[in-house]
Design a protein around this motif. Structure first.
Motif, PDB file in Angstrom:
ATOM      1  N   CYS A 110       0.834  -1.207   0.000  1.00 11.53           N
ATOM      2  CA  CYS A 110       0.000   0.000   0.000  1.00 11.53           C
ATOM      3  C   CYS A 110       0.867   1.256   0.000  1.00 11.53           C
ATOM      4  CB  CYS A 110      -0.904  -0.016   1.231  1.00 11.53           C
ATOM      5  SG  CYS A 110      -1.931   1.461   1.413  1.00 11.53           S
ATOM      6  N   CYS A 115      -0.194   3.305   6.401  1.00 11.67           N
ATOM      7  CA  CYS A 115      -0.681   1.922   6.352  1.00 11.67           C
ATOM      8  C   CYS A 115       0.428   0.957   5.933  1.00 11.67           C
ATOM      9  CB  CYS A 115      -1.857   1.833   5.375  1.00 11.67           C
ATOM     10  SG  CYS A 115      -2.523   0.161   5.133  1.00 11.67           S
ATOM     11  N   SER A 117       0.446  -1.678   4.197  1.00 13.95           N
ATOM     12  CA  SER A 117       0.137  -3.107   4.281  1.00 13.95           C
ATOM     13  C   SER A 117       0.622  -3.826   3.030  1.00 13.95           C
ATOM     14  CB  SER A 117      -1.375  -3.322   4.409  1.00 13.95           C
ATOM     15  OG  SER A 117      -1.872  -2.776   5.602  1.00 13.95           O
ATOM     16  N   ALA A 121      -4.228  -6.689   1.061  1.00 15.08           N
ATOM     17  CA  ALA A 121      -4.289  -6.459   2.499  1.00 15.08           C
ATOM     18  C   ALA A 121      -5.195  -7.480   3.177  1.00 15.08           C
ATOM     19  CB  ALA A 121      -4.796  -5.042   2.777  1.00 15.08           C
ATOM     20  N   LYS A 122      -4.832  -7.845   4.384  1.00 14.45           N
ATOM     21  CA  LYS A 122      -5.596  -8.805   5.187  1.00 14.45           C
ATOM     22  C   LYS A 122      -5.772 -10.132   4.454  1.00 14.45           C
ATOM     23  CE  LYS A 122      -8.214  -5.063   7.371  1.00 14.45           C
ATOM     24  NZ  LYS A 122      -9.558  -4.484   7.618  1.00 14.45           N
ATOM     25  N   CYS A 124      -6.973 -10.638   1.678  1.00 15.37           N
ATOM     26  CA  CYS A 124      -8.292 -10.698   1.042  1.00 15.37           C
ATOM     27  C   CYS A 124      -8.152 -11.172  -0.397  1.00 15.37           C
ATOM     28  CB  CYS A 124      -8.959  -9.325   1.081  1.00 15.37           C
ATOM     29  SG  CYS A 124     -10.620  -9.314   0.371  1.00 15.37           S
ATOM     30  N   CYS A 136      -5.858  -1.234  -1.588  1.00 17.63           N
ATOM     31  CA  CYS A 136      -5.684  -1.733  -0.221  1.00 17.63           C
ATOM     32  C   CYS A 136      -7.011  -1.644   0.514  1.00 17.63           C
ATOM     33  CB  CYS A 136      -4.623  -0.914   0.508  1.00 17.63           C
ATOM     34  SG  CYS A 136      -4.407  -1.378   2.245  1.00 17.63           S
ATOM     35  N   CYS A 137      -7.588  -2.773   0.864  1.00 15.61           N
ATOM     36  CA  CYS A 137      -8.892  -2.768   1.531  1.00 15.61           C
ATOM     37  C   CYS A 137      -8.786  -2.310   2.982  1.00 15.61           C
ATOM     38  CB  CYS A 137      -9.537  -4.152   1.456  1.00 15.61           C
ATOM     39  SG  CYS A 137      -8.671  -5.451   2.374  1.00 15.61           S
ATOM     40  N   SER A 138      -7.570  -2.160   3.502  1.00 15.30           N
ATOM     41  CA  SER A 138      -7.409  -1.706   4.883  1.00 15.30           C
ATOM     42  C   SER A 138      -7.624  -0.209   5.033  1.00 15.30           C
ATOM     43  CB  SER A 138      -6.005  -2.057   5.399  1.00 15.30           C
ATOM     44  OG  SER A 138      -5.867  -3.434   5.579  1.00 15.30           O
ATOM     45  N   CYS A 139      -7.343   0.558   3.969  1.00 22.87           N
ATOM     46  CA  CYS A 139      -7.391   2.015   4.140  1.00 22.87           C
ATOM     47  C   CYS A 139      -7.976   2.776   2.959  1.00 22.87           C
ATOM     48  CB  CYS A 139      -5.986   2.547   4.428  1.00 22.87           C
ATOM     49  SG  CYS A 139      -4.857   2.444   3.016  1.00 22.87           S
ATOM     50  N   ARG A 163     -14.569  -6.951   3.851  1.00 21.52           N
ATOM     51  CA  ARG A 163     -13.512  -6.151   4.458  1.00 21.52           C
ATOM     52  C   ARG A 163     -13.325  -4.812   3.762  1.00 21.52           C
ATOM     53  NH1 ARG A 163      -8.945 -10.943   5.192  1.00 21.52           N
ATOM     54  NH2 ARG A 163     -10.279 -12.405   6.288  1.00 21.52           N
TER      55      ARG A 163
END
Length: 213
Positions: A110, A115, A117, A121-122, A124, A136-139, A163
């Protein structure tokens, strides 16, 4: 060594030159790019950025093998141009490892400095995270692909079942938010809520409650 040469020059040759470049000049190269990315001189800097970004995006030699030979400043410049994120050439920014910068260039990490990541990410494996390069699904917002520092606010809504997150205004504009029955409540309860329909998610047509992030 000029900024444009760093942006387009052969990785190993530029790295060799940068290795022998005085620290003061390295700082000047990064400062010049920072000013361009911030658009200090208006249209002139915007035009210069677009030119630099075109040079970087057109490169086909930025591979894991070549990037291992790159100088740290060279990577910082390339990543900052690719992402239009001045934080990568800001001396106040926390040091980012050589390997992480290379992974950002390769869309394996990312580009949000807060972040960073590993992607996806995660871990996924939905169709979006697998196919959308650099997402990036985290942010990042599932609609506009952008992130912002106000992550813990009502500007974001998220799905309980998957997510992914979205800016509230992006979700409303694209028709993701609508009134409907909450699938997590008993059938026939008649209870209606504002729901976020993550229609592009691998879950498909499931509806999820819109929650503040």
């Amino acid at each position: 060594l000029a900024l444009r040469e760093v942006a387009v020059g052969k990785v190993d040759l530029v790295a060799k030159k940068l290795k022998n470049t005085p620290v003061k000049q390295l700082v000047e190269i990064k400062s010049e790019l920072w000013l361009i990315l911030e658009g200090i001189n208006g249209c002139r800097h915007i035009d210069e950025f677009l030119y630099l970004q075109g040079l970087v995006q057109g490169r086909r030699d930025l591979t894991p093998a070549t990037l291992r030979m790159a100088h740290l400043v060279q990577l910082q410049v390339l990543v900052a141009i690719k992402t239009r994120n001045p934080g990568f050439v800001d001396s106040a920014t926390v040091d980012i490892p050589h390997s992480h910068l290379a992974e950002v260039l390769l869309n394996k990490r990312c580009w949000n400095i807060a972040c960073r990541s590993a992607l996806p990410a995660k871990d996924c494996r939905c169709s979006i995270c697998v196919s959308r390069s650099g997402f990036c699904c985290s942010c990042m917002c599932i609609v506009c692909n952008q992130f912002d520092p106000q992550s813990n606010s009502c500007r974001w809504i998220g799905c309980d079942d998957c997510r992914h997150w979205s800016h509230t205004d992006c979700a409303i504009r694209d028709g993701h938010v609508r009134a409907g029955p909450n699938p997590n409540r008993a059938e026939g309860s008649g209870y209606v809520e504002m729901l976020w329909a993550m229609w592009r998610c691998f879950i498909g047509a499931n509806l999820a409650i819109a929650l503040p992030r």
